[in-house]
Design a protein around this motif. Structure first.
Motif, short mmCIF file in Angstrom:
data_model
loop_
_atom_site.label_atom_id
_atom_site.label_comp_id
_atom_site.label_asym_id
_atom_site.label_seq_id
_atom_site.Cartn_x
_atom_site.Cartn_y
_atom_site.Cartn_z
N THR A 65 0.87 -1.11 -0.01
CA THR A 65 -0.03 0.05 -0.03
C THR A 65 1.06 1.26 0.13
O THR A 65 1.89 0.96 0.26
CB THR A 65 -0.96 0.04 1.19
N HIS A 66 0.39 2.18 -0.58
CA HIS A 66 1.17 3.63 -0.42
C HIS A 66 0.47 4.61 0.42
O HIS A 66 -0.67 4.94 0.57
CB HIS A 66 1.03 3.95 -1.94
N VAL A 68 0.83 8.43 -0.11
CA VAL A 68 1.22 9.58 -0.97
C VAL A 68 1.62 10.73 -0.32
O VAL A 68 2.78 11.39 -0.62
CB VAL A 68 0.43 9.58 -2.08
N THR A 73 5.96 3.75 1.15
CA THR A 73 5.22 2.52 0.78
C THR A 73 5.32 1.68 1.80
O THR A 73 6.37 1.44 2.36
CB THR A 73 5.55 1.90 -0.88
N ILE A 126 7.23 6.92 -3.09
CA ILE A 126 6.44 5.68 -3.20
C ILE A 126 7.04 4.94 -4.22
O ILE A 126 7.44 5.59 -5.23
CB ILE A 126 5.04 6.00 -3.06
N ASP A 128 5.61 2.52 -6.74
CA ASP A 128 4.10 1.84 -7.04
C ASP A 128 4.36 1.22 -8.45
O ASP A 128 3.33 1.07 -9.20
CB ASP A 128 2.96 3.23 -7.18
#
Length: 211
Positions: A65-66, A68, A73, A126, A128
């Motif tokens: 999950t992040h 932002v 992360t 992060i 992603d």
């Protein structure tokens, strides 16, 4: 405190028993230590139990999950508890150019482990990219199954790093031990010049010493 733990267990059981069965959930809850149950809210524990049960017979299950706004992360790893596990995880992260900001390490009474890491890119931000996390999972699986040496992943990353050569640190590395701050644990403070794989080298050394 005990009532808080009971409430959390009840909420997790109610949320997951229809999907996984009451016995499996109760067995997982019984395997958890008090520190874990007091640290995490019921919704977090629910997600962790679901991740552990979804792993099945696979060596590794991961949830990414992040955040932002905070620019990191969060990666949660469920696997078997084996000697030197955290060293393997840190080595795989280093081998994939992932910077570890913090970690929570939990071992279960049933022989499983749950590791929660906050990470970011080497330049911040992060991570992603799904392909990156697929490779992390593949590498960690290969290391756990003995098909790849974690040290080779770290060395490969060190050789391919585009970071410019750094000057030697002005001050020598230093390790300090504090046996007074806690009745249950020894606190180790390590002051060292940052480099690729530093946390891996530290955790590998601790694992080799049986700590």
């Amino acid at each position: 405190r005990s009532e808080r733990v009971r409430n959390r267990k009840r909420k997790v059981l109610a949320a997951l028993k229809d999907d996984f069965g009451e016995k499996q959930i109760r067995d997982r809850l019984r395997s958890m230590g008090l520190r874990y149950l007091l640290t995490h809210r019921s919704w977090e524990i629910k997600d962790h139990v679901a991740l552990e049960l979804s792993r099945g017979d696979e060596p590794v299950a991961m949830q990414v999950t992040h955040d932002v706004d905070a620019e990191y992360t969060s990666v949660t790893i469920s696997t078997l508890d084996v000697p030197g596990l955290f060293s393997m995880i840190t080595g795989v992260m280093a081998g994939n150019g992932i910077n570890i900001l913090g970690a929570q390490i939990y071992t279960r009474r049933n022989g499983f482990a749950l590791d929660i890491l906050h990470v970011n890119k080497s330049v911040g931000g992060i991570i992603d990219d799904p392909a990156k996390w697929a490779k992390v999972k593949s590498d960690l699986t290969s290391v756990l199954e003995g098909r790849v040496k974690v040290s080779s992943l770290v060395k490969k990353r060190q050789k391919s790093s585009s970071l410019p050569g750094q000057k030697l640190p002005r001050f020598p590395n230093r390790v300090e031990f504090d046996c007074d701050v806690s009745r249950e644990h020894t606190v180790i403070d390590i002051f060292a010049h940052d480099k690729i794989g530093l946390l891996y080298r530290i955790t590998r050394t601790l694992a080799e010493l049986g700590l």
